[in-house]
Design a protein around this motif. Structure first.
Motif, PDB file in Angstrom:
ATOM      1  N   GLN A 263      -7.426  -2.282   5.422  1.00  0.00           N
ATOM      2  CA  GLN A 263      -7.207  -0.935   5.971  1.00  0.00           C
ATOM      3  C   GLN A 263      -6.504  -0.040   4.947  1.00  0.00           C
ATOM      4  OE1 GLN A 263      -7.667   1.021   8.654  1.00  0.00           O
ATOM      5  NE2 GLN A 263      -9.260  -0.460   9.197  1.00  0.00           N
TER       6      GLN A 263
ATOM      7  N   ILE B 107      -8.940   0.939   2.352  1.00  0.00           N
ATOM      8  CA  ILE B 107      -9.890   1.968   2.829  1.00  0.00           C
ATOM      9  C   ILE B 107      -9.217   3.343   2.752  1.00  0.00           C
ATOM     10  CG2 ILE B 107     -11.106   2.858   4.868  1.00  0.00           C
ATOM     11  CD1 ILE B 107     -11.606  -0.062   5.692  1.00  0.00           C
TER      12      ILE B 107
ATOM     13  N   TYR C 299      -8.482   8.513   0.207  1.00  0.00           N
ATOM     14  CA  TYR C 299      -7.515   9.502  -0.272  1.00  0.00           C
ATOM     15  C   TYR C 299      -7.854   9.941  -1.700  1.00  0.00           C
ATOM     16  CZ  TYR C 299      -2.761  10.931  -1.769  1.00  0.00           C
ATOM     17  OH  TYR C 299      -1.671  11.589  -2.275  1.00  0.00           O
TER      18      TYR C 299
ATOM     19  N   ALA D  34     -10.780   9.509  -3.231  1.00  0.00           N
ATOM     20  CA  ALA D  34     -12.112  10.150  -3.281  1.00  0.00           C
ATOM     21  C   ALA D  34     -11.946  11.640  -3.020  1.00  0.00           C
ATOM     22  CB  ALA D  34     -13.044   9.530  -2.236  1.00  0.00           C
ATOM     23  N   ALA D  35     -11.137  11.974  -1.996  1.00  0.00           N
ATOM     24  CA  ALA D  35     -10.963  13.383  -1.640  1.00  0.00           C
ATOM     25  C   ALA D  35     -10.254  14.144  -2.772  1.00  0.00           C
ATOM     26  CB  ALA D  35     -10.170  13.485  -0.346  1.00  0.00           C
TER      27      ALA D  35
ATOM     28  N   LEU E 100     -16.750   3.166   1.126  1.00  0.00           N
ATOM     29  CA  LEU E 100     -17.749   2.712   2.104  1.00  0.00           C
ATOM     30  C   LEU E 100     -17.880   1.186   2.044  1.00  0.00           C
ATOM     31  CD1 LEU E 100     -20.046   3.129   4.150  1.00  0.00           C
ATOM     32  CD2 LEU E 100     -21.603   3.517   2.238  1.00  0.00           C
TER      33      LEU E 100
ATOM     34  N   PHE F 197     -20.345  10.118   5.867  1.00  0.00           N
ATOM     35  CA  PHE F 197     -21.599   9.626   5.303  1.00  0.00           C
ATOM     36  C   PHE F 197     -22.394  10.778   4.668  1.00  0.00           C
ATOM     37  CE2 PHE F 197     -25.998   7.933   5.725  1.00  0.00           C
ATOM     38  CZ  PHE F 197     -25.840   6.855   4.884  1.00  0.00           C
TER      39      PHE F 197
ATOM     40  N   THR G 285     -21.166  13.475   3.405  1.00  0.00           N
ATOM     41  CA  THR G 285     -20.497  13.822   2.135  1.00  0.00           C
ATOM     42  C   THR G 285     -20.911  12.835   1.051  1.00  0.00           C
ATOM     43  OG1 THR G 285     -18.589  14.343   3.508  1.00  0.00           O
ATOM     44  CG2 THR G 285     -18.274  14.459   1.148  1.00  0.00           C
TER      45      THR G 285
ATOM     46  N   LEU H  90     -22.647  13.707  -2.389  1.00  0.00           N
ATOM     47  CA  LEU H  90     -22.045  13.345  -3.686  1.00  0.00           C
ATOM     48  C   LEU H  90     -23.044  12.531  -4.509  1.00  0.00           C
ATOM     49  CD1 LEU H  90     -18.356  12.345  -2.839  1.00  0.00           C
ATOM     50  CD2 LEU H  90     -19.080  14.076  -4.469  1.00  0.00           C
TER      51      LEU H  90
ATOM     52  N   GLN I 143      -9.729  11.896  10.736  1.00  0.00           N
ATOM     53  CA  GLN I 143      -9.216  10.524  10.783  1.00  0.00           C
ATOM     54  C   GLN I 143      -7.691  10.477  10.744  1.00  0.00           C
ATOM     55  OE1 GLN I 143      -7.799   8.199   8.269  1.00  0.00           O
ATOM     56  NE2 GLN I 143      -7.208  10.172   7.416  1.00  0.00           N
TER      57      GLN I 143
ATOM     58  N   LYS J 185      -5.625  11.990  12.736  1.00  0.00           N
ATOM     59  CA  LYS J 185      -5.063  12.036  14.105  1.00  0.00           C
ATOM     60  C   LYS J 185      -3.835  12.938  14.201  1.00  0.00           C
ATOM     61  CE  LYS J 185      -7.591   8.012  14.351  1.00  0.00           C
ATOM     62  NZ  LYS J 185      -7.771   7.035  13.318  1.00  0.00           N
TER      63      LYS J 185
ATOM     64  N   ARG K 276       2.678   5.623  -3.330  1.00  0.00           N
ATOM     65  CA  ARG K 276       1.298   5.443  -3.740  1.00  0.00           C
ATOM     66  C   ARG K 276       1.041   5.702  -5.223  1.00  0.00           C
ATOM     67  NH1 ARG K 276      -2.908   6.961   0.938  1.00  0.00           N
ATOM     68  NH2 ARG K 276      -1.328   8.377   1.642  1.00  0.00           N
TER      69      ARG K 276
HETATM   70  C1  HEM Z   1     -20.154   6.507   4.740  1.00  0.00           C
HETATM   71  C2  HEM Z   1     -19.141   7.163   4.370  1.00  0.00           C
HETATM   72  C3  HEM Z   1     -17.717   6.997   4.853  1.00  0.00           C
HETATM   73  C4  HEM Z   1     -17.191   6.158   5.788  1.00  0.00           C
HETATM   74  C5  HEM Z   1     -17.893   5.111   6.641  1.00  0.00           C
HETATM   75  C6  HEM Z   1     -15.773   6.422   5.835  1.00  0.00           C
HETATM   76  C7  HEM Z   1     -14.868   5.761   6.636  1.00  0.00           C
HETATM   77  C8  HEM Z   1     -13.506   5.981   6.684  1.00  0.00           C
HETATM   78  C9  HEM Z   1     -12.581   5.255   7.499  1.00  0.00           C
HETATM   79  C10 HEM Z   1     -12.955   4.108   8.454  1.00  0.00           C
HETATM   80  C11 HEM Z   1     -11.340   5.762   7.278  1.00  0.00           C
HETATM   81  C12 HEM Z   1     -10.028   5.297   7.919  1.00  0.00           C
HETATM   82  C13 HEM Z   1      -9.921   5.812   9.308  1.00  0.00           C
HETATM   83  C14 HEM Z   1      -8.884   5.120  10.182  1.00  0.00           C
HETATM   84  O1  HEM Z   1      -8.226   4.195   9.732  1.00  0.00           O
HETATM   85  O2  HEM Z   1      -8.782   5.522  11.320  1.00  0.00           O
HETATM   86  C15 HEM Z   1     -11.490   6.835   6.305  1.00  0.00           C
HETATM   87  C16 HEM Z   1     -10.462   7.608   5.805  1.00  0.00           C
HETATM   88  C17 HEM Z   1     -10.605   8.573   4.846  1.00  0.00           C
HETATM   89  N1  HEM Z   1     -11.783   8.913   4.193  1.00  0.00           N
HETATM   90 FE1  HEM Z   1     -13.619   8.174   4.562  1.00  0.00          FE
HETATM   91  N2  HEM Z   1     -15.481   7.411   4.937  1.00  0.00           N
HETATM   92  C18 HEM Z   1     -16.639   7.788   4.310  1.00  0.00           C
HETATM   93  C19 HEM Z   1     -16.792   8.732   3.303  1.00  0.00           C
HETATM   94  C20 HEM Z   1     -15.758   9.454   2.753  1.00  0.00           C
HETATM   95  C21 HEM Z   1     -15.897  10.421   1.682  1.00  0.00           C
HETATM   96  C22 HEM Z   1     -17.216  10.753   0.990  1.00  0.00           C
HETATM   97  C23 HEM Z   1     -14.649  10.922   1.429  1.00  0.00           C
HETATM   98  C24 HEM Z   1     -14.190  11.953   0.407  1.00  0.00           C
HETATM   99  C25 HEM Z   1     -14.869  12.442  -0.557  1.00  0.00           C
HETATM  100  C26 HEM Z   1     -13.732  10.282   2.355  1.00  0.00           C
HETATM  101  C27 HEM Z   1     -12.374  10.544   2.425  1.00  0.00           C
HETATM  102  C28 HEM Z   1     -11.497   9.918   3.293  1.00  0.00           C
HETATM  103  C29 HEM Z   1     -10.104  10.242   3.360  1.00  0.00           C
HETATM  104  C30 HEM Z   1      -9.371  11.306   2.529  1.00  0.00           C
HETATM  105  C31 HEM Z   1      -9.532   9.395   4.314  1.00  0.00           C
HETATM  106  C32 HEM Z   1      -8.050   9.351   4.712  1.00  0.00           C
HETATM  107  C33 HEM Z   1      -7.263   8.600   3.681  1.00  0.00           C
HETATM  108  C34 HEM Z   1      -5.767   8.559   3.975  1.00  0.00           C
HETATM  109  O3  HEM Z   1      -5.367   7.947   4.952  1.00  0.00           O
HETATM  110  O4  HEM Z   1      -5.003   9.136   3.214  1.00  0.00           O
HETATM  111  N3  HEM Z   1     -14.438   9.390   3.129  1.00  0.00           N
HETATM  112  N4  HEM Z   1     -12.817   6.940   5.960  1.00  0.00           N
END
Ligand code: HEM
Length: 436
Positions: free
Chosen positions: A57, A60, A65, A67-68, A108, A136, A138, A142, A182, A184, A389
């Protein structure tokens, strides 16, 4: 042998750390190293069981973070290039964009691993959960930008290439929505990212000629901060049951440091200050010793300024009898110098860096001192992140710069800079031991 050599040359010309002629390109090396640090740090912490109870987790979240933020960094290249008068920055834009794609793919893959590689479940989740669907989308976007970023595609698409790559603006907005959704209840980090995005986009719509100068940049900082306030208000008003006005009032209460909109404003002002400092460097005063030392001393204040911005009292930054401002983090047993002594040492180090920068003549040597300065100034700033971090990447950056300096290639040309590695290496060693 000749075949091996020509293959080596071909590889070198293709490798991301070289220019088109296959020569090592310092800026590319630096950016590539910076892009590789967060995953390397993540892997190291994972290997040492330091990612908490749910490492997958954490990984992920960390990759999402980054990636963004790497995606946002790619949008900041054009303003940085124009405002700092550094056209050569463009050579790393593609690398940063592809870096964002790599982070997103890793993100992913980790998510799929978390779902035990049940691809049917992953596909269904992506289809039914809105925040995953847009993540997805995004990622696909990309991917398209990444594939079409090669020279071949730039030629093939001609004018349409620029149009296609403007898609990045919209995709970044979608990525930020994924970030918000995500998050919340606490959207602080997403709000800061959205404020930085607003800064980059407002800069793009400013009329030519009005996109620089102190007044324009201060105005831009205020506008980006205001946009962050709007995002924050809208999120709490429409997305949660929390009273948005209470959150907005919190923005004006500085007892716990700057809240997200305040931070965006501060970052905007910092950018305006840096641009001015850079412009001053091109004047007569900028060519003198006074300017260089002054500019470097400002770096010494960065840690304390960031401490105040984060809401720590100076006591937290430099607890009595602890090496706070110089080396935040676990304190090692051994002789402990009082805070003021360390502060003076810190200032002396920066003044010395400024002096060395002034004395050195070749661009290479100056770049090295600049890198050392940036690494040293940023270290305590980054290390103060509450979750720790970016601490690893920052310390690694300092170590890496030290390692670069110690290679034989640089040693003979940069004696002054090499001497400066000694205190830095000691600091880095201290931090490395404290981390383990
Ligand atoms: C198929 C594509 C993607 C999937 C399945 C996915 C899935 C997830 C999941 C499961 C989480 C955590 C949510 C939680 O714990 O409740 C998350 C967080 C996040 N995702 Fe993705 N994501 C995808 C693509 C992307 C892309 C393309 C970006 C940015 C360019 C991105 C940026 C983020 C960010 C910034 C967070 C929050 C990180 C943090 O906690 O600081 N995601 N994503």
């Amino acid at each position: 042998m000749t075949l091996a050599l020509s293959r080596w040359h071909a590889f070198n010309a293709w490798a991301p750390w070289t220019d088109r002629r296959g020569r090592l390109h310092p800026l590319r090396v630096g950016v590539l190293a910076a892009l590789s640090l967060p995953p390397a740090w993540l892997a190291l912490r994972w290997a040492n069981d330091a990612l908490g109870a749910r490492p997958l987790q954490t990984a992920i979240h960390s990759t999402g973070y980054w990636a963004a933020w790497v995606f946002l960094a790619s949008l900041l290249v054009s303003p940085a290039k124009a405002l700092l008068g550094m056209p050569n920055l463009v050579v790393v834009r593609r690398m940063i964009g592809v870096g964002a794609l790599c982070y997103a793919v890793l993100h992913l893959l980790l998510y799929i691993t978390d779902q035990n590689w049940r691809l049917g479940v992953v596909a269904t989740e992506i289809l039914v959960r809105f925040y995953l669907t847009i993540g997805f989308v995004t990622l696909l976007g990309l991917g398209v930008l990444g594939v079409t970023s090669s020279d071949g595609w730039v030629k093939r698409l001609g004018r349409n290439w620029k149009r296609l790559h403007k898609l990045a603006y919209g995709l970044a907005a979608v990525a930020l929505l994924h970030f918000f959704l995500q998050s919340k209840a606490d959207v602080s980090q997403a709000t800061v990212a959205a404020g930085v995005y607003a800064w980059a986009m407002i800069w793009r719509v400013l009329p030519a000629g009005r996109d620089r100068g102190p007044a324009a940049l201060v105005g831009l900082a205020v506008a980006a901060g205001a946009m962050a306030l709007v995002f924050e208000y809208a999120w709490y008003r429409f997305g949660t049951r929390i009273d948005p006005l209470r959150v907005l009032r919190g923005e004006f209460d500085l007892s716990f440091g700057l809240r997200p909109a305040g931070l965006v404003l501060a970052l905007g002002l910092l950018a305006a200050g840096l641009v001015e400092l850079r412009a001053l460097a091109q004047t007569r005063f900028g060519a003198g010793l006074g300017y260089t030392v002054l500019a470097y001393l400002l770096g010494a204040l960065a840690g304390d300024a960031a401490g105040l911005a984060m809401g720590w009292t100076l006591d937290d930054v430099a607890p009595e009898g602890q090496p706070g401002p110089v080396l935040p983090g676990p304190v090692l047993p051994g002789p402990v110098l009082p805070g003021p002594v360390l502060d003076v040492a810190w200032f002396a180090l920066f003044a010395l860096l400024g002096l060395a920068r002034y004395r050195l003549r070749t661009a290479w040597q100056r770049h090295i001192v600049d890198a050392l300065w940036a690494g040293t100034a940023l270290w305590p700033v980054l290390a103060m992140d509450a979750e720790g971090r970016p601490l690893g990447p920052a310390s690694a950056a300092v170590l890496l710069t030290g390692a670069l300096l110690l290679t034989r290639r640089l040693w003979p040309v940069s004696r002054h800079a090499a001497m400066l590695v000694v205190p830095l290496a000691a600091l880095a060693a201290y931090q490395a031991i404290a981390l383990l």
